[in-house]
Design a protein around this motif. Structure first.
Motif, PDB file in Angstrom:
ATOM      1  N   GLY A   1     -55.549  15.401  63.046  1.00  0.00           N
ATOM      2  CA  GLY A   1     -54.413  15.479  62.109  1.00  0.00           C
ATOM      3  C   GLY A   1     -54.636  16.405  60.928  1.00  0.00           C
ATOM      4  N   VAL A   2     -55.821  17.037  60.846  1.00  0.00           N
ATOM      5  CA  VAL A   2     -56.071  17.948  59.723  1.00  0.00           C
ATOM      6  C   VAL A   2     -55.848  19.385  60.203  1.00  0.00           C
ATOM      7  CG1 VAL A   2     -57.833  18.843  58.137  1.00  0.00           C
ATOM      8  CG2 VAL A   2     -57.646  16.389  58.533  1.00  0.00           C
ATOM      9  N   GLY A   3     -54.815  20.023  59.666  1.00  0.00           N
ATOM     10  CA  GLY A   3     -54.500  21.401  60.040  1.00  0.00           C
ATOM     11  C   GLY A   3     -55.120  22.379  59.060  1.00  0.00           C
ATOM     12  N   ALA A   4     -54.778  23.656  59.236  1.00  0.00           N
ATOM     13  CA  ALA A   4     -55.403  24.712  58.429  1.00  0.00           C
ATOM     14  C   ALA A   4     -55.162  24.514  56.933  1.00  0.00           C
ATOM     15  CB  ALA A   4     -54.867  26.068  58.865  1.00  0.00           C
ATOM     16  N   TYR A   5     -53.927  24.141  56.563  1.00  0.00           N
ATOM     17  CA  TYR A   5     -53.636  23.991  55.133  1.00  0.00           C
ATOM     18  C   TYR A   5     -54.451  22.840  54.522  1.00  0.00           C
ATOM     19  CZ  TYR A   5     -51.678  22.151  50.956  1.00  0.00           C
ATOM     20  OH  TYR A   5     -51.581  21.638  49.697  1.00  0.00           O
TER      21      TYR A   5
END
Ligand code: SF4
Length: 474
Positions: free
Chosen positions: A105-109
């Motif tokens: 659930g952790v994306g680039a942003y």
């Protein structure tokens, strides 16, 4: 500065956990709403270890009302993973690359935000606001949501900028690249600019970085061109295919929706005809500040541009970035069946763990076939068939007695891409009615207190209000 390594680790673990939760909550939700949720969340689970030990039901209940419930499920998964991992032991990775690769659930942003704000690394964090600011600063007329070349270019620019910003210049001219808080401040300043001044309808007259803004300069030239004929000097940028052309005549086109139609012929004004500070000039390092003497204050920018010119500039800036074509909203209808047993308990079921409203509890519901024209009578018939299939008998092995009280009404509920109409039906069944065996994916249970069942979506609660009012009459 914390010198004790144990205290430092504890502080970083706590801070990373706090920033991570707030960033995930802030996706698709306004700050004012998030503050209350975040405070209650931290009071319930002050550390990542507390969260990892929580029941998934409780996590969903705590998230109730924030929407996009898969975010809560993934946070819980990630917390368990981070606590159980022998290397992490509850401390999130410090690099954006590892955060994105290892944490569900952790994306680039979000990875950039945690790495930068918590660990002081020069990691870019590009949210919707930063995409807008940089597309204007760089003069990229492209789709920042779908065009990979545009997205990659803006991320690369953000990355170069944060690296330049975080470098500390020593008095002796040496450069220190140790982690520090400048990259976090820089990233947050860009986001703040995008949310307060460089908004979709920008206030360029108050912007502190007009002198580096490509779009500002092009808008200014555009305004000039309308007064005097200006020959265009072709340059290398004509070979660049990153920008999409404008629709129709630039000067007259003030209709943003025109960009949603077929792209037209007009080209961007040539900002190189006028001297403009480079983008790196707005990363305020010692190396660049001396060469950025042309950086202007908002008041200076406003005073040199006439009101008419400023209107032309902001009108031009509004065209950046290209507005993506909105997805058509899907129309769906569903039968919501509240089944009340003789002892006053209601049957509820959990939604699948993936997809819309993942893992939330609801009254048994059946999606109607798309495009089928189904009237009230037919809906009632379908709901009776559906409920009969759910209840397979009584404890005495008899067929359960099912009584349909009819369709109580319909509730419209809007999701991002779906407009859902819920047709609410009420049934009563004998006290000994039994439920057909369910699979693990969709467990069912009888409950007395439907309102107290926290992990139920807001739309389903509206259905419950309707059912409750009718049930009081029974
Ligand atoms: S000058 Fe206008 S378009 Fe450029 S960054 Fe500032 S507010 Fe945005």
């Amino acid at each position: 500065m914390i010198s004790d390594p144990i205290e430092l680790r504890t502080t970083l673990e706590k801070r990373a956990y706090e920033v991570w939760i707030s960033e995930i909550m802030l996706q698709q939700t306004r700050v004012a709403t998030v503050i209350d949720y975040w405070t209650r969340w931290m009071a319930k689970w002050p550390t990542i270890h507390d969260l990892a030990a929580a029941k998934s039901e409780d996590v969903l209940a705590q998230w109730s009302g924030l929407g996009y419930y898969s975010r809560a499920t993934r946070i819980h998964e990630a917390a368990k993973l981070a606590v159980g991992d022998p290397d992490m032991k509850g401390l999130l990775p410090s690099s954006a690359k590892d955060l994105e690769a290892k944490m569900p659930g952790v994306g680039a942003y979000t990875a950039g935000a945690i790495s930068c704000i918590v660990f002081g690394n020069p990691s870019a964090m590009v949210d919707g606001n930063v995409f807008r600011v940089l597309s204007r600063q760089l003069g990229i007329h492209g789709n920042v949501k779908a065009d990979k070349a545009v997205i990659d270019t803006i991320w690369a620019a953000a990355d170069a900028l944060v690296k330049a910003t975080s470098e500390l210049d020593g008095d002796d001219g040496s450069i220190n690249t140790e982690p520090n808080d400048r990259s976090g401040q820089w990233g947050q300043a860009l986001m703040e600019l995008g949310s307060t001044i460089c908004t979709p309808n920008p206030n360029c007259s108050q912007c502190p970085i007009t002198s580096t803004c490509r779009v500002y300069k092009e808008g200014e030239l555009q305004a000039k061109k309308s007064k005097e004929a200006s020959p265009r000097i072709p340059d290398i940028e004509d070979a660049c295919t990153l920008c999409e052309p404008f629709e129709g005549d630039l000067e007259d086109s003030d209709d943003d929706s025109a960009q949603d139609k077929k792209r037209g012929k007009a080209k961007k004004p040539d900002a190189k005809q006028s001297k403009q500070a480079t983008l790196t000039a707005f990363a305020f390092t010692k190396k660049t500040i001396s060469s950025s003497s042309s950086l202007s204050s908002p008041a200076a920018a406003a005073s040199t541009a006439s009101k008419e010119t400023m209107v032309a500039i902001t009108r031009y800036a509004r065209k950046f970035p290209v507005k993506p074509i909105k997805k058509a909203v899907r129309i769906e209808e569903t039968l919501v069946c509240a089944i009340r047993r003789g002892d006053g308990q209601y049957l509820i079921q959990r939604r699948p763990l993936k997809g819309l409203l993942a893992g939330l509890w609801e009254f048994p519901s059946k999606l109607l076939e798309a495009s089928a024209k189904i009237d009230k009578k037919k809906r009632e018939q379908l709901s009776v068939e559906y409920v009969s299939g759910l209840l397979h008998g009584t404890k005495a092995g008899k067929k359960p007695k099912i009584s349909c009280k009819g369709e109580l009404g319909s509730i419209d509920w809007q999701f991002t891409h779906i407009k859902l109409t819920m047709h609410v039906h009420l049934f009563t069944v004998g006290e000994d009615a039994m439920v057909t065996e369910d699979d693990e994916e969709q467990p069912r249970q009888w409950v007395v207190d439907v309102a107290g069942f926290e992990s139920m979506g807001t739309g389903m609660r509206k259905c419950w209000d309707m059912v409750k009012a009718e049930a009081e009459e029974l």
